[in-house]
Structure formats: C-alpha cells, structure tokens
Design a protein around this motif. Sequence first.
Motif: not given
Length: 753
Positions: A490, A528, A525-526, A471, A488, A522, A102
């Motif tokens: 999300r 989260d 990411r970013q 997600g 990714d 997984r 990600g």
Amino acid sequence: MGLLSRLLNRPGAQAEKATGWFEKATADIDAAGAEFADLSDAELTEAAGEVFASGGAKDTLIRYAALAREAAERTLGERAYDTQLTGLVGLLQGHIVQMATGEGKTLVGALAAAGYALQGRRVHVVSVNDYLAVRDRTWMQPVFDLLGVSSAAISAAQDDADRRAAYRAEVLYASVTEVGFDVLRDRFVLDDDDIRVAERDVVIVDEADSVLIDEARVPLVLAGSSTIEDGNERIAALVENLTPGVDYEISPDRRAVSLTDDGVTRVEDELGVELYGDGAADLAAVNLALYAKALVKRDVDYLVVDGAIKLISASRGRVAELQRWPDGLQAAVEAKEKLVTTESGEILDQMTVEELIHGYATVCGMTGTALAVGDDLREFYSLEIVPVDTHLPVIRDDEPDRLYTYQESKERAIVEEVVENHTKGRPVLIGTSSVAESESLAARLIDRGVDVAVLNAKDDSAEAAIIGDAGRAGAVTVSTQMAGRGTDIRLADDEVAEAGGLLVIGAGRYLSSRLDDQLRGRAGRQGDPGSSVFFTSLEDELLTRVPEIQRFVTEGDENGWIESKRALTLVEHAQRVAEGQNTALHRDTWRFNELMAKQRELVLARRRELRDGNEAIDELRERLGDTVTELEKEHSTELIDESLRSVLLFHLDARWVDHLAFLNDLREGIHLRTFAKEKPHEAFNTESIRVFSSFWSDVLDDSQATVEEAEFTDTGIDLASHGLKRPSSTWTYLTTENAFGSDIENIVKRIRR
C-alpha cells in the motif's frame, strides 16, 4: 469478452453466462441488504442458516451475497465491493475466479466457504503455506462466527488430536501440502478414530494457478523404514573436475546433462570400470553427481542452512519446507556440498498435488492470473474461468522490456534506474528469480548509498513487515518471487502517489508470463498510480534456451542495451516455449500418474471393505480350509476373524508398497520401449495393468502363508514376531517430479549416437 472469443470458446469466454446475470442484479442486492441491515446479530445468524433452504438458485445467491456483505461489514468493517460479490458467485458456481492483486480475494474466499458450509457442505480452503492459512482463518473467524459456521486452521506444528478436531470444522484453512500429507497418513490407519480427513467435499484453492498448475506434478511422499543412502564422495570429486563442453554436454533446455565420448573415457580410466558394461552402478552415481554439478545451482535451486540442503521453490522464491529431491539426487548434492547424508527410506505411499485435488467433489479457486493457463485448467481439471473487473480502473504504466547483452550490464542498468527513482521519493520493488541475484543487486545498491530491504529464501521471517513498509517514500525492496506472499503493498501517503507510486522492476522475465504479471500487479493496486518494467539479459536462463537470440549480442550500445524489436519478440517467444514445455511435462506426468491414481483408489476401496466388512475374511477362510477348522477348536470366531483381518491389512499395505516401487522402477526404464516402437505411456499402462491384475490374489496368497506358518495365541497372531513389522516411524516430504534423466535414458542416448 467479444463474440469471437465466445465462438472460439477461449478461457473466460463463458464468464458472461456464469455471472453476467448477477452483475445486473445490483438493485435486488441492495434491497435484500436493507432487509438484513435491520436484523440483530442473532437474527442475522438465524437468517444465514435459512438462506439456502428455499428459493430459486439465482434468488438464493442474490440474498446470500447481500447477507454476506452485511456480515463482513459488521464484523470486519469491510463492505464488499460489487466486484467481490461477483467473485463470490463465481466460486459458489464452481469456477476459478481471476481477481487482481489487492482486490480482496481473502474476503471473497471466506464468504464463499461460508456459503458452501451453509448448504451442508464440508469446505477446505487451501493455500500455499501454513502462515497464510492460519492468518486468513484468524482474520475471517468473526465472519464465520456471525454466520453460524464453525472454522479452524491447521499447521505443521499441530499434534494429531488438534488436527483431527480441526478437520471436523465446517470450514478448514490449511496449506495444500498439509492436507495431502494427512490424506497419506490416513492411508494406513487401523482405527476409524484415527482418521483425519474424513471426506474431501469442497476445496477452494487460493493462488489457484500456483497450486493447480505450477505444483500439480509435485509428489507428496509418506516414507518409513529409514535407511541412509550414501553419497559417493569419490565420484563427486571426480565429476567436480570434469570440463563442460569437453567431458559433458548440457541440453539446450537445460533439463538434461550427459557425458561426451571423451568424458566417458576419462571417467572409465579414473574409476577403472566399463560404465556401459559391469559399471552400471558407477554410471548411475556419475549421472547423479553430474546433474548435481551442472544443473543444480546453490543459491538458485537450493540453500545450505545449518549443514543441510534446503530446496527453493521456483514458483515462490522461498524455501520449500519438507521438500527434497529423489534420494539419489539428494545424496549427490549433499556429497557435492560435503555434507552428512540425510535419512532416506522406503516409500509407503505417494500422490501428486493434482491427484489430491481430483479427490474433491467440487473444486473452485481464485488467483490474479488464471487466463494465461485457462486451457490447462480446462484440460486437467475441467474448470472454467470468471475474470472479475477491478473495483477501480488500473492506471499502472507497463513499460516495454529493456534487453541487455550481459548480466553485468543488466544489473548496472537496474541500479541506475533505482537510484534515479529513489531520489524522486518513489518506492521501488525489484523482483528477482534467484537468491544469488537478489543479493548481488542489493550489494550494488548499498554501494551506491541506497538503503535496501531484502526478502528472499534465506530469511523471510520479517516478510509481512518488509512488504508492509515497501510503499513508503524512497523505500527500495529486493525480493525473490512475489507469488503467494499474501500481503499488499500500500502506498504510504498522497506524497508517494504524487511521486508516481510504486515502481516495479523485474530483473529478468520468469519462465511463465503469469509470474511476470503477478509481479507487475504489485503496482497500481486499487486505482493507485504506478509503473513496471522488466530488464532482461541474453545470459538469463530463459534466453539461453533460444540460440537465435544470442546473435544480438553485437547490437548492444556502450551500456549493453539492445533496442532491436526483433530481439524483444524472441524474448516473448522464449517464454512461450518455456510455458509450452511446462504444459507438456504436466501432461506427461498426468499420463503416468493417472492409472496409478486409479489403482490406488481401488486398493483404498478394498482396504475400507476389509476394515468394515467380512467378505475378504470369508474369502481367506475358504482358502485356509482345515487350518481354520483346527483353530476354531481352540479359539473364538471373533479372535480368529480379527487376526485374519490384521494379516490381510498388513499384506495389502505391503503389497501396495511393492507395487509402488515396481511402478517407479518401471517408469525409470520405460523409454527403452521406444526401440520396440512402443509408446512409453501405453507400454507403462500395459505393464502396470498386467502386474496389478494379480494384486488381490497375491495379498491372499501371502496372508494364507502367514496364517499357516504363524502361531496363534490367546491374543491372536503376533505379526511382529514373524517379521511382519510396520515402520516404527514415518515421515512426510515433497519430492521433485522427473528431476533428471534416468540412467537408462542416458544409456539410450549413448546407443543412439
């Protein structure tokens, strides 16, 4: 990394030296960026063409990073993070860059490819499949166009003309196997215009650990002269009725299987032969059928689709297109499944993925999990790793493993965990190691009223859509190995984040900790929220390799949960053992293939000289003596020389095919040399060198005999009329490396009893 790591030179310890200076150059990048922001598109393209023309190495990299960031923002609306620019510099310095899932590796790879191209280099960006190659090039094409760099992509569906044109682009996106197959096809071209891969200059490897380590040993094969190798249905039926533990034994690492004394007696009685006497052919067939029965599992190692065997990639969890086992094992599995035996043939040439990569002048790459195989990357490729921090801190909660007694209790526990989180609105991703396990868990969840999306080797046609939807609130996705999926997960909205984000459940540890980490990555990411947990059972393949851990079966509670810390320690130990075995196999394979690769290069160099020059023709002319003198009375010198060139090329190619067959046969039986207290690798190399030493003289001998026997016409020599035919058709496929112990090795085991 700390001082101790640098002193010990651990993987990643040199990252500070490689990119530490760049991370302190933020102000310089911003200043250059402001300069480029004022340029028009045409001016920016012109500036890209000049950015590497002058200046010191560090200043040039700073200016290119700023220019690349501006180009990406204009064309894609994506402004590269400082961490992405650090990764860019790592690639341009020839390293493996570790970036978490990600974090934007696709953009980093494209900017690095453009950077190499602007320095006059030819770049291949290789990935694990055609889909990612075509998708990434299409996605990044606007950036390349603005920077004035030509780009293209190839896939298996393209014809030769399109492929040759694509290889002429400055940046080419392709799967590693497609490039390898084209290199093999080029091995036999007779005209320069037919060459596809003109040079291997720079390669940027996506999912670098998967390609360079997991698939390094995979041989890519070019075959021709098709035949059919029959599977022995009678022996397949006989072996199907053998009893494990009585008639045959499986090694603790589950890599080999052999008949017991009772099994030998039973098979000999039913076949009416002496296996270790005049029944050598039957012994080979029995060993192949036994391996197919005991160690090759349907819906784990392969699928049966439309009446054909489809292998499953262990590192990707999806169908390995074009891959097959060595012909004997392929036929044995087809006989086991009562299928029609598929086409086999003579191997014209082969090379491992590792050999392919070593053919590039510059190798670099990116992945989310490189440090775990840093020693291997250094040993096999002389590559160092640059770990790049995430743009935002990772707040994912990685829970301790949960160990269970049996597969049944493990799956029940996973279902309960999923149901509990599903009701809270959390999305859940379950990673499994096999198609069979993914379907079993999906069926259990459906029985509990949970809507499940399944992504496995049987159907990955909706892969991007399934992962893109994984997600949303309450989504439950069951998938085989997530490595190389390229999409990714999300979180759909703030409500999902507030519920805890994505929960990743591993249905058992993989044979490599890297695959575990890829699955964990997984979630979270970013920046989260998210969490991960692995459920393992004593019946998992990984743990069956560690007999000591099986004693903990009595410590499970009423639900089968084993809370022993000692048992969890053994789970880690089992994984380290498996990783060590994989490295040993990699090293073993490279030892056998290294000399073959060098001999292959010598033959290719000789072939290039033969196609472009006259030295070899003069050598053959000298051998022919009066024969050439007589021919020159009736035919032109040009016609004679071109005919001699054709004859030499044919026999050089034929001699290499013979040499390759010799090496494969030699390797099958080389372990017998241990009886003479010889080291197998050294004995293999000695024999290989001895036989190869006469390679060119054999080519000249065969060519001389052909010319002296052949009839010259006004068009030269008709090779086909003299039985010197090239294959009417060729095909490519991947095989597996050392899938099973050879007949000779099994004989050795029996003699040693």
